[in-house]
Design an enzyme around this catalytic site. Structure first.
Site, PDB file in Angstrom:
ATOM      1  N   ASP A 119      39.819  30.687  50.259  1.00  0.00           N
ATOM      2  CA  ASP A 119      39.083  32.162  50.110  1.00  0.00           C
ATOM      3  C   ASP A 119      37.456  32.368  50.215  1.00  0.00           C
ATOM      4  O   ASP A 119      36.782  33.424  50.347  1.00  0.00           O
ATOM      5  CB  ASP A 119      39.775  32.788  48.558  1.00  0.00           C
ATOM      6  CG  ASP A 119      39.068  33.781  47.971  1.00  0.00           C
ATOM      7  OD1 ASP A 119      38.520  33.577  47.844  1.00  0.00           O
ATOM      8  OD2 ASP A 119      40.577  34.054  47.872  1.00  0.00           O
TER       9      ASP A 119
ATOM     10  N   TRP B 196      41.132  37.162  48.177  1.00  0.00           N
ATOM     11  CA  TRP B 196      42.318  36.967  49.619  1.00  0.00           C
ATOM     12  C   TRP B 196      43.386  36.392  49.282  1.00  0.00           C
ATOM     13  O   TRP B 196      44.629  36.625  49.762  1.00  0.00           O
ATOM     14  CB  TRP B 196      41.166  36.531  50.908  1.00  0.00           C
ATOM     15  CG  TRP B 196      39.795  37.276  50.857  1.00  0.00           C
ATOM     16  CD1 TRP B 196      38.845  37.026  50.709  1.00  0.00           C
ATOM     17  CD2 TRP B 196      39.429  38.931  50.541  1.00  0.00           C
ATOM     18  NE1 TRP B 196      37.841  37.385  50.484  1.00  0.00           N
ATOM     19  CE2 TRP B 196      38.336  39.104  51.200  1.00  0.00           C
ATOM     20  CE3 TRP B 196      41.198  39.856  50.679  1.00  0.00           C
ATOM     21  CZ2 TRP B 196      37.931  39.777  51.226  1.00  0.00           C
ATOM     22  CZ3 TRP B 196      40.398  40.847  51.876  1.00  0.00           C
ATOM     23  CH2 TRP B 196      38.899  41.373  51.512  1.00  0.00           C
ATOM     24  N   ASP B 197      43.373  34.956  48.086  1.00  0.00           N
ATOM     25  CA  ASP B 197      44.479  34.215  48.139  1.00  0.00           C
ATOM     26  C   ASP B 197      45.830  35.053  47.218  1.00  0.00           C
ATOM     27  O   ASP B 197      46.905  34.869  47.990  1.00  0.00           O
ATOM     28  CB  ASP B 197      44.217  33.220  46.877  1.00  0.00           C
ATOM     29  CG  ASP B 197      43.275  32.260  48.176  1.00  0.00           C
ATOM     30  OD1 ASP B 197      43.751  32.022  49.032  1.00  0.00           O
ATOM     31  OD2 ASP B 197      42.645  31.432  47.353  1.00  0.00           O
ATOM     32  N   VAL B 198      45.180  35.589  46.458  1.00  0.00           N
ATOM     33  CA  VAL B 198      45.799  37.025  46.141  1.00  0.00           C
ATOM     34  C   VAL B 198      47.009  37.414  46.615  1.00  0.00           C
ATOM     35  O   VAL B 198      47.352  38.465  46.599  1.00  0.00           O
ATOM     36  CB  VAL B 198      44.823  38.013  44.736  1.00  0.00           C
ATOM     37  CG1 VAL B 198      45.727  38.565  43.697  1.00  0.00           C
ATOM     38  CG2 VAL B 198      45.066  36.701  43.808  1.00  0.00           C
TER      39      VAL B 198
ATOM     40  N   GLY C 193      48.606  35.802  48.905  1.00  0.00           N
ATOM     41  CA  GLY C 193      49.981  35.588  47.996  1.00  0.00           C
ATOM     42  C   GLY C 193      51.261  36.833  48.087  1.00  0.00           C
ATOM     43  O   GLY C 193      52.241  36.647  47.895  1.00  0.00           O
TER      44      GLY C 193
END
Length: 403
Positions: free
Chosen positions: A136, A163-165, A168
């Site tokens: 991220d 960006w991870d969120v 996901g």
């Protein structure tokens, strides 16, 4: 009127295997689990690279890991051994759906796994679209957002793994789309998603790419001002900061009414030759507007200011630390149906959110604790693969299972 009948959680009956680490893939799995799917997380014996990730308790237990693995089942296997890989492959074939962010080679390739389950749905997260690694914070560094965050032009790589969120949630969406397609066609497929593509899609969808191509230049950092409209933070008498946003004309009028400064604010337009009935006009005049409003906030506490603003219909929020959020914000309590108090093994009694989706006729369960690492190994091997107690003991004696 007859009482509405409630229905089971929408993903009841869907089983998903997750072999992952860090944020995006575990969040995707947990999102599905909170909607009723049975999610079985498979880790190597001793845990994957994220099992002890900070924040941790004083005893060294990962609060992070527990928070991202609620509502799942956990099993551990010696994934370096052929026997451990074969067991994992059997579990994946039985479930029919896999989420992973591990490399697409060897036993974990789609080609290999689909031999056991031809209609396998498999979603794989990579760093970049060519398969090269990224996380991220390296992706965010290239996104352009750090350059417009802050106020002095120094890039700020914010702490939120945005960006991870987003990835996901894309992962959960991709799995559901492929599951719907499989139910219609009977065919499975591999879905790929790159973390950097999530960033690029978002930058494009928000107009930043087209802005450069159209206008030829990038905007600079604005501190807490709102680009293209009026928004600003203000220091209050008690040393707090309040964020105020006035986008619509009604909100702009309400800001003047709440502060009693409508007449002074109205004088700014003719002085600067801007139209304060437009978002662009208010943005151009932001420094003058700030100067008129700052003394009003400086004479009031954050509580006094936000009450007056809220009563007038002004969008506002107090800046808080995580500690202040937990201790002050009524939304972060069990008064909000989002939260349940759970006893999380290794962590203690904590507030835990369920899915933020609220369905009219479907009951979602309250948050359930994350399992301790490998807690469900024996149960899954027995219920999914039909292994006997003797079989499990023999696997454990050979080191395929943790002792």
């Amino acid at each position: 009127m007859a009482e509405r009948a409630t229905r089971p959680a929408p993903l009841t009956g869907l089983t998903v295997v997750e072999i992952s680490a860090f944020v995006a893939a575990p969040l995707g799995g947990m999102t599905l689990a909170q909607l009723g799917a049975e999610v079985i997380r498979i880790d190597p014996i001793g845990g994957n690279i994220d099992h002890s990730r900070w924040p941790v308790t004083q005893e060294g237990n990962s609060i992070y890991w527990a928070s991202l693995n609620k509502d799942k089942k956990s099993i551990t296997l010696d994934l370096k051994s052929e026997e451990g890989q074969a067991i994992a492959s059997e579990i994946i074939a039985s479930a029919g759906t896999l989420i992973t962010n591990l490399p697409a080679r060897g036993w974990l390739s789609y080609e290999n796994l689909s031999r056991r389950r031809p209609d396998l749905v498999m979603l794989r997260l990579t760093g970049n679209h060519d398969g090269s690694p990224a996380v991220d914070y390296t992706v965010n560094a290239s996104s352009g957002f750090p350059a417009v965050t802050g106020s002095d032009g120094t890039p700020v790589n914010h702490a939120l793994p945005a960006w991870d969120v987003a990835a996901g949630l894309y992962i959960a969406t991709g799995v559901l789309a492929a599951e719907l397609e499989r139910r219609c066609s009977g065919q499975g497929q591999e879905i790929k998603i790159a973390l950097s593509d999530v960033m690029l899609a978002t930058v494009g969808n928000l107009g930043y790419i087209a802005e450069i191509q159209t206008n030829g230049k990038s905007r600079g950092p604005l501190g807490n001002a709102l680009y293209g409209a009026y928004g600003q933070s203000f220091a209050t008498e008690d040393g707090r900061e309040v964020m105020v946003v006035a986008i619509s004309n009604r909100q702009w009028r309400s800001l003047g009414d709440a502060t009693g400064l409508s007449e002074k604010l109205a004088m700014i337009g003719p002085m600067l030759d801007v139209d304060l009935t437009t978002e662009g006009g208010r943005f151009e005049a932001r420094d003058a507007i700030d100067a008129v409003l700052r003394p009003w906030f400086a004479r009031r506490t954050a509580e006094e200011a936000t009450k007056l603003l809220a009563d007038a219909g002004v969008l506002q929020g107090v800046f808080r630390t995580f500690e202040q959020l937990v201790n002050e914000d009524a939304r972060c309590t069990t008064d909000n149906p989002l939260f349940t108090e759970i006893d999380q093994p290794g962590v203690g009694r904590v507030l835990a959110p369920r899915s933020p989706l609220a369905f009219q006729d479907t009951v979602l369960s309250n948050a359930r604790p994350a399992p301790h690492l490998g807690e469900n190994t024996d149960d899954v091997l027995a219920s999914v693969l039909g292994k006997s107690a003797g079989d499990i003991d023999r696997l454990r004696s050979r080191g395929v299972l943790s002792s």
